[in-house]
Design an enzyme around this catalytic site. Structure first.
Site, PDB file in Angstrom:
ATOM      1  N   ASP A 175      16.233  30.142  24.775  1.00  0.00           N
ATOM      2  CA  ASP A 175      17.158  29.154  25.351  1.00  0.00           C
ATOM      3  C   ASP A 175      18.000  29.821  26.443  1.00  0.00           C
ATOM      4  O   ASP A 175      17.979  31.039  26.601  1.00  0.00           O
ATOM      5  CB  ASP A 175      18.053  28.539  24.256  1.00  0.00           C
ATOM      6  CG  ASP A 175      18.373  27.072  24.569  1.00  0.00           C
ATOM      7  OD1 ASP A 175      18.602  26.758  25.746  1.00  0.00           O
ATOM      8  OD2 ASP A 175      18.382  26.256  23.634  1.00  0.00           O
ATOM      9  N   ARG A 218      12.943  17.767  20.472  1.00  0.00           N
ATOM     10  CA  ARG A 218      13.916  16.980  21.249  1.00  0.00           C
ATOM     11  C   ARG A 218      14.145  17.580  22.642  1.00  0.00           C
ATOM     12  O   ARG A 218      15.277  17.683  23.105  1.00  0.00           O
ATOM     13  CB  ARG A 218      15.253  16.900  20.503  1.00  0.00           C
ATOM     14  CG  ARG A 218      15.190  16.124  19.216  1.00  0.00           C
ATOM     15  CD  ARG A 218      16.595  15.916  18.695  1.00  0.00           C
ATOM     16  NE  ARG A 218      16.638  15.014  17.586  1.00  0.00           N
ATOM     17  CZ  ARG A 218      16.658  15.394  16.320  1.00  0.00           C
ATOM     18  NH1 ARG A 218      16.619  16.661  16.003  1.00  0.00           N
ATOM     19  NH2 ARG A 218      16.723  14.484  15.365  1.00  0.00           N
ATOM     20  N   GLY A 239      16.537  32.779  28.380  1.00  0.00           N
ATOM     21  CA  GLY A 239      15.632  32.467  29.486  1.00  0.00           C
ATOM     22  C   GLY A 239      15.585  30.981  29.759  1.00  0.00           C
ATOM     23  O   GLY A 239      16.078  30.169  28.973  1.00  0.00           O
ATOM     24  N   ASP A 240      14.972  30.661  30.906  1.00  0.00           N
ATOM     25  CA  ASP A 240      14.832  29.273  31.346  1.00  0.00           C
ATOM     26  C   ASP A 240      13.352  28.928  31.241  1.00  0.00           C
ATOM     27  O   ASP A 240      12.518  29.577  31.891  1.00  0.00           O
ATOM     28  CB  ASP A 240      15.321  29.211  32.808  1.00  0.00           C
ATOM     29  CG  ASP A 240      15.199  27.815  33.391  1.00  0.00           C
ATOM     30  OD1 ASP A 240      14.368  27.034  32.890  1.00  0.00           O
ATOM     31  OD2 ASP A 240      15.918  27.522  34.360  1.00  0.00           O
ATOM     32  N   PHE A 241      13.026  27.941  30.413  1.00  0.00           N
ATOM     33  CA  PHE A 241      11.590  27.707  30.194  1.00  0.00           C
ATOM     34  C   PHE A 241      10.855  27.165  31.421  1.00  0.00           C
ATOM     35  O   PHE A 241       9.646  27.096  31.440  1.00  0.00           O
ATOM     36  CB  PHE A 241      11.310  26.892  28.925  1.00  0.00           C
ATOM     37  CG  PHE A 241      12.096  25.620  28.735  1.00  0.00           C
ATOM     38  CD1 PHE A 241      12.134  24.632  29.693  1.00  0.00           C
ATOM     39  CD2 PHE A 241      12.767  25.403  27.525  1.00  0.00           C
ATOM     40  CE1 PHE A 241      12.839  23.461  29.492  1.00  0.00           C
ATOM     41  CE2 PHE A 241      13.479  24.228  27.306  1.00  0.00           C
ATOM     42  CZ  PHE A 241      13.518  23.249  28.301  1.00  0.00           C
ATOM     43  N   ASP A 298       0.852  -1.195   0.000  1.00  0.00           N
ATOM     44  CA  ASP A 298       0.000   0.000   0.000  1.00  0.00           C
ATOM     45  C   ASP A 298       0.881   1.235   0.000  1.00  0.00           C
ATOM     46  O   ASP A 298       1.774   1.360   0.832  1.00  0.00           O
ATOM     47  CB  ASP A 298      -0.911  -0.007   1.225  1.00  0.00           C
ATOM     48  CG  ASP A 298      -1.942   1.096   1.120  1.00  0.00           C
ATOM     49  OD1 ASP A 298      -1.920   2.015   1.951  1.00  0.00           O
ATOM     50  OD2 ASP A 298      -2.751   1.077   0.188  1.00  0.00           O
TER      51      ASP A 298
HETATM   52  O1  LIG Z   1       4.376   8.049  -8.465  1.00  0.00           O
HETATM   53  C1  LIG Z   1       3.488   7.170  -8.324  1.00  0.00           C
HETATM   54  N1  LIG Z   1       2.851   7.016  -7.139  1.00  0.00           N
HETATM   55  C2  LIG Z   1       1.920   6.059  -6.956  1.00  0.00           C
HETATM   56  C3  LIG Z   1       1.576   5.200  -7.988  1.00  0.00           C
HETATM   57  C4  LIG Z   1       0.520   4.123  -7.841  1.00  0.00           C
HETATM   58  O2  LIG Z   1      -0.433   4.532  -6.891  1.00  0.00           O
HETATM   59  C5  LIG Z   1      -1.119   3.364  -6.411  1.00  0.00           C
HETATM   60  C6  LIG Z   1      -1.225   3.487  -4.917  1.00  0.00           C
HETATM   61  O3  LIG Z   1      -2.417   2.940  -4.469  1.00  0.00           O
HETATM   62  P1  LIG Z   1      -2.503   1.595  -3.642  1.00  0.00           P
HETATM   63  O4  LIG Z   1      -1.299   1.395  -2.825  1.00  0.00           O
HETATM   64  O5  LIG Z   1      -3.793   1.619  -2.935  1.00  0.00           O
HETATM   65  O6  LIG Z   1      -2.490   0.467  -4.770  1.00  0.00           O
HETATM   66  P2  LIG Z   1      -3.605   0.125  -5.874  1.00  0.00           P
HETATM   67  O7  LIG Z   1      -3.191   0.677  -7.158  1.00  0.00           O
HETATM   68  O8  LIG Z   1      -4.921   0.529  -5.447  1.00  0.00           O
HETATM   69  O9  LIG Z   1      -3.510  -1.436  -5.960  1.00  0.00           O
HETATM   70  P3  LIG Z   1      -3.862  -2.481  -4.751  1.00  0.00           P
HETATM   71  O10 LIG Z   1      -4.343  -3.715  -5.371  1.00  0.00           O
HETATM   72  O11 LIG Z   1      -2.614  -2.685  -4.008  1.00  0.00           O
HETATM   73  O12 LIG Z   1      -4.913  -1.909  -3.874  1.00  0.00           O
HETATM   74  C7  LIG Z   1      -0.277   2.166  -6.817  1.00  0.00           C
HETATM   75  O13 LIG Z   1      -0.914   1.502  -7.886  1.00  0.00           O
HETATM   76  C8  LIG Z   1       1.021   2.793  -7.310  1.00  0.00           C
HETATM   77  O14 LIG Z   1       1.636   2.029  -8.302  1.00  0.00           O
HETATM   78  C9  LIG Z   1       2.239   5.345  -9.222  1.00  0.00           C
HETATM   79  O15 LIG Z   1       1.980   4.604 -10.193  1.00  0.00           O
HETATM   80  N2  LIG Z   1       3.197   6.327  -9.342  1.00  0.00           N
END
Ligand SMILES: O=c1[nH]cc([C@@H]2O[C@H](COP(=O)(O)OP(=O)(O)OP(=O)(O)O)[C@@H](O)[C@H]2O)c(=O)[nH]1
Length: 609
Positions: free
Chosen positions: A468, A511, A494-496, A88
């Site tokens: 600081d 940090r 200053g001292d916070f 993803d």
């Molecule tokens: O520069 C780029 N950035 C992103 C992409 C493409 O964007 C999609 C991201 O969507 P996701 O992770 O949900 O993936 P899906 O396409 O929906 O396929 P899933 O079956 O995994 O749900 C991804 O396809 C990247 O390749 C890009 O092409 N260029």
């Protein structure tokens, strides 16, 4: 052809890519992987706010995508694939997570947010090994994520709409495709390009190496395949031939228990017992302290400064410049070559790019101060780690009593260390959230003003006060670009904990909080909250001690440092969020920076009830 031998480990397995993304399919097939594609039906609707950081959301979504496919395939024919891969990709900017746009307006909203700014692209990946156990699908999930930083040029409205009208943004995270027309919008990329496209191939191969550490080939060949009992488990993933989840499938042999299974079988057949895989990584770890000390010593002796000015130089010439023995210098230089910090040619030694940029004592992104501080201070603290572990945090309190005559030097050294670290992360901290609604900010404990400069640079309407201790501010001049601070930056001593806090719409604690125990953190946040007007904000940047295994490596140093430091305490991202909420800050938004090493929180001061 699979260039990475580890890809070959998957060639005899039934591998499924749980993704509809044509880009992922292309990246993996070009890497030589053979697989089926079964797009996941998992709806990407997880509650983003419930995750400590965006990458955690991407990893969980990737896992759910892959698990959905594994379960569906298993249900259909009671035979799950051996391996299911899910991924993803998300884009984060200003603390928001952007996925694929739903329509053109949405694409415009996303691209406008990215316009002229730096953002992060995270891809979460899940590699799921499946097997059948007692008639049930059993899965072993391995997850990781990769972050890439991308910056867009400043683009006109006309150009944005032209790009949207091309139709390209619609199926892409963040509304752009870096591999095609969208590449024209991009000023620079830091990190893995393929990660932006949708699949971090390099990190994936490294993960496979971890999972399938190849056993010695000779050992494997000695084993008679038909004499090994079929193994229906994923506990050991390194196989020789044959699919994993099919109970009638081939043998498996690999690291840990799997290798042991193979060995037992071999013994039963009179074959010679094979040695375990060579623990190269472990041995490297055991020797890790020597590598650090070589780096510290070379820095302290200014080897990288000498070679930045003049190179290549022979060992004897370097020895002359740093006033050291020829033999000792030669050994140290060779160690630095082995560590990838120097290059050795016929003409002599020269810095690598990293060494010139980060290890010489001058230069915008020098970490020389940080290295020196580690050598003089952290090294000694860590010799007391065992005591701290046995007796608990703060047991080593006190430490070395500093000589007052040296304290100026110590302050300067500390400032150099913090400056180097801040310079590396300040841009990311300043741009993780959209802070343009604030016209004034106060960086509490802002030290040399490195973050203040980035805030002022990123937000042209913003005035920034660095607050600081007087001892610290005495030395800030030498850290200002061009020798003087920008007009919109002021330094207030200053001292916070004691002094009145300067007025500001946004208070920044970068940090700072980890350095203090709970009662003092409450005291500071109480003062800050009392000073902050409703609608004002607090921005916290901290290394956290979250228990997310994916971040374990980057958390490790922070967690251990906090154990041996004389005061302060490590806290998780959730604890920081609680602290802000307890002190009247609401809508706390969370982001990660610097590859997940830094946890960022932005809270808004609620009106008192
Ligand atoms: O520069 C780029 N950035 C992103 C992409 C493409 O964007 C999609 C991201 O969507 P996701 O992770 O949900 O993936 P899906 O396409 O929906 O396929 P899933 O079956 O995994 O749900 C991804 O396809 C990247 O390749 C890009 O092409 N260029």
């Amino acid at each position: 052809m699979a260039l990475s031998p580890v890809i070959g480990k998957l060639l005899h397995k039934r591998v499924v890519l749980a993704s509809a993304s044509p880009r992922r399919r292309e990246i993996l097939s070009q890497a030589g992987l053979r697989f089926e594609v079964v797009p996941s039906r998992f709806k990407e609707t997880l509650d983003k706010a419930s995750f400590p950081a965006p990458y955690a959301y991407a990893m969980e979504t990737a896992k759910q995508k892959a698990l959905e496919v594994a379960a569906r395939m298993y249900q259909k024919d009671l035979r799950a694939p051996d391996v299911v891969i899910g991924a993803d990709t998300i884009v984060t900017v200003g603390g928001l997570i952007l996925e694929k746009p739903v329509d053109k307006q949405d694409a415009y909203r996303m691209l406008s947010m990215l316009n002229g700014k730096e953002h992060s692209v995270f891809t979460g990946v899940a590699i799921i090994h499946c097997c059948s156990k007692g008639g049930q699908l059993d899965t072993d999930v391995c997850q990781f994520h990769e972050e890439t930083t991308v910056r867009f040029s400043r683009l006109s409205e006309e150009l944005l709409w032209e790009y949207i009208d091309s139709g390209e943004p619609m199926d892409k995270a963040g509304g752009y495709g870096i591999q095609a027309l969208g590449g024209m919008l991009v000023e620079y990329v830091r990190g893995d390009f393929l990660n932006v496209v949708g699949f971090p191939l390099n990190h994936f191969c490294k993960k496979l190496v971890e999972l399938y550490y190849p056993p010695g080939r000779h050992d494997v060949r000695r084993v008679k395949h038909d004499s090994i009992p079929a193994v229906d488990t994923f506990e050991d993933l390194s196989d020789v031939e044959g699919g994993g989840s099919d109970p009638a499938g081939g043998i498996e042999g690999g690291p840990g228990g799997q290798a042991a299974a193979g060995t037992r079988g071999a013994e039963a057949n009179g074959a010679v017992e094979s040695p375990p895989p060579f623990p190269a990584d472990l041995l490297e770890l055991i020797d890790g302290f020597k590598a650090s000390k070589a780096l510290f010593t070379a820095c302290k002796l200014k080897v990288f400064d000498v070679l930045k000015d003049e190179a290549p130089l022979k060992a004897a010439e370097v020895a002359g410049r740093i006033d050291a023995s020829v033999c000792g210098t030669g050994r140290l230089l060779d160690a630095c070559v082995a560590l990838g910090l120097l290059e050795k040619t016929d003409g002599g030694y020269r810095n690598t790019e990293v060494a010139s940029r980060h290890l010489a004592s001058d230069g915008e992104y020098s970490l020389h101060g940080l290295v020196t501080r580690h050598d003089d201070h952290a090294w000694e603290l860590f010799t007391r780690l065992e005591v701290a572990v046995r007796q608990g945090p703060n047991a080593v309190a006190g430490g070395k009593v500093e000589d007052p005559a040296q304290s100026q030097q110590t302050t300067l050294q500390f400032m150099r260390a913090m400056h180097g670290l801040s310079k590396l992360t300040a841009r990311r901290v300043a741009t993780a959230f959209d802070l343009s609604r604030f016209t004034s900010a106060c960086d509490l404990g802002g030290c040399t003003g490195a973050l203040a400069h980035e805030l002022a640079h990123e937000y042209p309407r913003m005035r920034v006060t660095v607050f600081d201790l007087p001892d610290v501010l005495e030395h800030v001049a030498c850290f200002q670009p061009g020798g003087r601070p920008s007009e919109r930056i002021s330094f207030v001593p200053g001292d916070f904990f004691k002094d009145s806090l300067p007025e500001a719409e946004l208070y920044v604690l970068s940090r700072i909080l980890h350095d203090w125990p709970d009662d003092q953190v409450h005291a500071l946040l109480g003062r800050l909250s009392g000073r902050c007007k409703p609608g004002g904000g607090v921005l916290v940047a901290e290394e956290t001690v979250d228990e997310d295994p994916a971040a374990a490596r980057s958390n490790l140093a922070a967690a251990l440092s906090l154990l041996v430091r004389p005061r302060g305490r490590g806290r998780s991202g959730a604890e920081y969020r609680d602290l802000l909420e307890q002190h009247g800050f609401r809508d706390v938004r969370v982001a990660a920076a610097a590859g997940g090493a830094l946890h960022l929180l932005l809270g808004t001061r609620a009106s008192p009830p």
